[in-house]
Design an enzyme around this catalytic site. Structure first.
Site, short mmCIF file in Angstrom:
data_model
loop_
_atom_site.label_atom_id
_atom_site.label_comp_id
_atom_site.label_asym_id
_atom_site.label_seq_id
_atom_site.Cartn_x
_atom_site.Cartn_y
_atom_site.Cartn_z
N ARG A 66 0.76 -1.24 0.00
CA ARG A 66 -0.05 -0.02 -0.05
C ARG A 66 0.87 1.33 0.06
NH1 ARG A 66 -5.45 0.73 1.56
NH2 ARG A 66 -5.28 2.87 2.67
N HIS A 70 0.28 4.63 -2.28
CA HIS A 70 0.00 5.97 -1.78
C HIS A 70 1.10 6.79 -2.30
CE1 HIS A 70 -2.64 5.63 2.28
NE2 HIS A 70 -2.67 4.45 1.39
N GLY A 76 2.85 11.69 -7.66
CA GLY A 76 3.74 10.69 -8.33
C GLY A 76 4.59 9.76 -7.49
N ASP A 78 7.45 9.52 -6.14
CA ASP A 78 8.54 10.22 -5.68
C ASP A 78 9.09 10.09 -4.24
OD1 ASP A 78 6.49 11.53 -4.38
OD2 ASP A 78 7.28 13.63 -5.13
N SER A 80 7.38 10.68 -1.78
CA SER A 80 6.85 11.99 -0.84
C SER A 80 6.34 11.28 0.25
CB SER A 80 6.21 12.75 -1.44
OG SER A 80 4.93 12.16 -2.21
N ASN A 97 -3.77 7.90 6.06
CA ASN A 97 -2.51 7.32 6.06
C ASN A 97 -2.65 6.00 7.47
OD1 ASN A 97 -2.09 8.31 8.66
ND2 ASN A 97 -0.05 9.28 8.06
N PRO A 168 -8.08 7.75 -3.48
CA PRO A 168 -9.47 7.16 -3.68
C PRO A 168 -10.00 6.76 -2.26
CG PRO A 168 -7.90 5.97 -4.75
CD PRO A 168 -7.12 6.98 -4.14
N HIS A 198 -5.69 -6.12 -2.42
CA HIS A 198 -6.36 -6.16 -1.20
C HIS A 198 -6.39 -7.69 -0.59
CE1 HIS A 198 -8.75 -2.10 -1.07
NE2 HIS A 198 -7.55 -2.03 -0.78
N THR A 199 -5.89 -8.68 -1.37
CA THR A 199 -5.51 -10.00 -0.88
C THR A 199 -4.87 -9.80 0.32
OG1 THR A 199 -4.73 -12.04 -1.54
CG2 THR A 199 -3.73 -10.42 -2.67
N SER A 252 -6.63 -15.44 4.30
CA SER A 252 -5.50 -15.68 3.69
C SER A 252 -4.85 -14.10 3.39
CB SER A 252 -5.72 -16.29 2.30
OG SER A 252 -6.06 -15.29 1.47
N ASP A 257 -3.11 -14.12 -3.33
CA ASP A 257 -4.08 -15.03 -4.10
C ASP A 257 -5.15 -14.30 -4.65
OD1 ASP A 257 -5.41 -15.03 -1.90
OD2 ASP A 257 -4.94 -16.96 -1.05
C1 LIG Z 1 -3.90 11.36 11.22
C2 LIG Z 1 -2.98 10.16 11.45
O1 LIG Z 1 -3.40 9.15 12.05
N1 LIG Z 1 -1.83 10.36 11.25
C3 LIG Z 1 -0.66 9.52 11.47
C4 LIG Z 1 -0.05 9.24 10.16
O2 LIG Z 1 1.30 8.23 10.24
C5 LIG Z 1 2.08 8.94 11.36
C6 LIG Z 1 3.28 8.07 11.22
O3 LIG Z 1 3.09 6.60 11.42
C7 LIG Z 1 1.17 8.90 12.70
O4 LIG Z 1 2.22 9.30 13.57
C8 LIG Z 1 0.34 9.78 12.36
O5 LIG Z 1 -0.25 9.65 13.75
#
Ligand SMILES: CC(=O)N[C@H]1CO[C@H](CO)[C@@H](O)[C@@H]1O
Ligand SMILES: *[C@@H]1O[C@H](CO)[C@@H](O)[C@H](O)[C@H]1NC(C)=O
Ligand SMILES: *[C@@H]1O[C@H](CO)[C@@H](O)[C@H](O)[C@H]1NC(C)=O
Ligand SMILES: *[C@@H]1O[C@H](CO)[C@@H](O)[C@H](O)[C@H]1NC(C)=O
Length: 333
Positions: A66, A70, A76, A78, A80, A97, A168, A198-199, A252, A257
């Site tokens: 993932r 992301h 892109g 990079d 980031s 995240n 998304p 998503h497996t 699984s 798979d």
């Molecule tokens: C909003 C949130 O949960 N942010 C998290 C994003 O990831 C960092 C690093 O793992 C966390 O410290 C944040 O709390």
């Protein structure tokens, strides 16, 4: 008039996003074996670290796959997504995240690479190689990863939640999902194939709680979800649960798979965006093909990952090669 203005605003935004993404949308400057001369052992080093990691922490396979997704979807591919910021204003502190883990694994790979070839292999490439290696190490397909990406210097907390250029969200319908992928030059086939990722992995209860308890705001359940499955999930996820996580592909979730597609076909997709794949003839047909004799899913997954890995890349003299994946390099003055 307001409506026009709004539409115009959205169109402008899309054009800006397209301009950013299309600068290197074709992955120009990337190639297989980019480090052949500059760091011949690079891919072997990454794989060996990942072999050790997966032996003790196989549940990191989903989050690490993932991570690359992301990264590529925002600004892109990079690197980031990997950046920290002194006041927590970088992408990784954005709400979507929540399910990202494994930053320390990327750091571990980087540290190992720096021992052999300092300043050569980018963090964006590490992320791409790690995504391939966790797939292979969970019994999924192998593909040759194109490398030669360079690392960006910008990472903004607001980017992932931007309604057009962001990630998304899990509640998107099929139309919006297709748009999100199309904006990045990815096809409807890429959408369904990459959803197959998503497996591996888990999701927070909060990402699908509404489907179990309050789908339309009248205390109802999502009618498109299998009732027995809802009953089972309710045992795990109580309302307003912010901590529990559930497997996207129960039974699984550490093995790559086709069982994710089998579940979605049986109306047991966990997220609304999983269930949405039944709402389009092309994605629906693909999921039947992918779970049938002669399935092309494994081969297709590599092809779509390579395509995704080309989104908005920095190459040549753009960006930099970070010394530490969570920090941009110090400027030399
Ligand atoms: C909003 C949130 O949960 N942010 C998290 C994003 O990831 C960092 C690093 O793992 C966390 O410290 C944040 O709390
Ligand atoms: C940044 O986030 C970390 C962990 O979430 C927290 O401990 C730290 O206090 C935050 N720093 C700032 C400046 O907000
Ligand atoms: C899909 O979602 C978008 C917004 O995310 C909405 O504008 C559109 O009406 C939805 N389409 C359908 C068919 O529900
Ligand atoms: C369901 O959602 C509606 C609308 O958001 C809200 O008013 C209601 O309190 C929710 N019901 C429950 C049981 O959470």
């Amino acid at each position: 008039m307001a409506c026009f203005k709004n539409l115009f605003g959205i169109l402008m935004l899309q054009m800006v996003v397209l301009a950013i993404i299309s600068s290197h949308a074709d992955g120009q400057g990337l190639k297989i074996g980019f480090y052949e001369k500059s760091c011949p052992q690079a891919e072997k080093i990454v794989f060996n670290v990942m072999k050790d990691v997966m032996a003790v922490a196989p549940s990191l396979s989903g989050p690490l796959l993932r991570m690359h997704f992301h990264d590529c979807f925002i600004r892109g591919c990079d690197g980031s997504v990997l950046l920290d910021s002194p006041n927590n204003q970088s992408e990784k502190f954005s709400i979507p995240n929540l399910s990202l883990r494994g930053y320390n694994i990327i750091d571990r790979v980087k540290t190992e690479l720096e021992k052999y070839c300092p300043g050569v292999v980018s963090c964006a490439d590490i992320s791409a190689l790690v995504a391939r290696d966790v797939t292979v190490l969970t019994k999924g397909p192998f593909w040759d990863v194109e490398t030669g990406r360079r690392d960006g210097k910008i990472s903004l907390i607001g980017d992932p939640i931007n309604p057009v250029s962001g990630l998304p969200p899990f509640f998107l319908n099929i139309t919006a999902l297709k748009q999100s992928f199309a904006l990045r030059g990815l096809s409807v086939k890429d959408l369904v194939v990459l959803s197959g990722g998503h497996t591996l992995g888990m999701s927070h209860c909060s990402s699908f709680e509404n489907r179990l308890y309050n789908f339309t705001g009248i205390g109802d359940t999502d009618p498109t979800m299998d009732r027995n499955y809802i009953a089972r999930l309710k045992l795990k996820c109580k309302p307003n649960d912010q901590t529990t996580i559930a497997e996207l592909d129960p039974g699984s979730f550490k093995t790559f798979d086709d069982s994710y597609f089998r579940l979605v076909n049986k109306r047991r997709g966990l997220l609304q965006s999983d269930a949405a794949l039944l709402d389009d003839p092309e994605t629906k047909a693909y999921m039947i093909q992918a779970t049938s004799y002669g399935s092309t899913f494994f081969k297709d997954f590599g092809v779509s990952m390579i395509k995704m890995g080309r989104i908005g890349v920095l190459t040549g003299s753009q960006g930099e090669i970070r010394k530490v994946c969570s920090k941009v390099n110090e400027s030399p003055n």
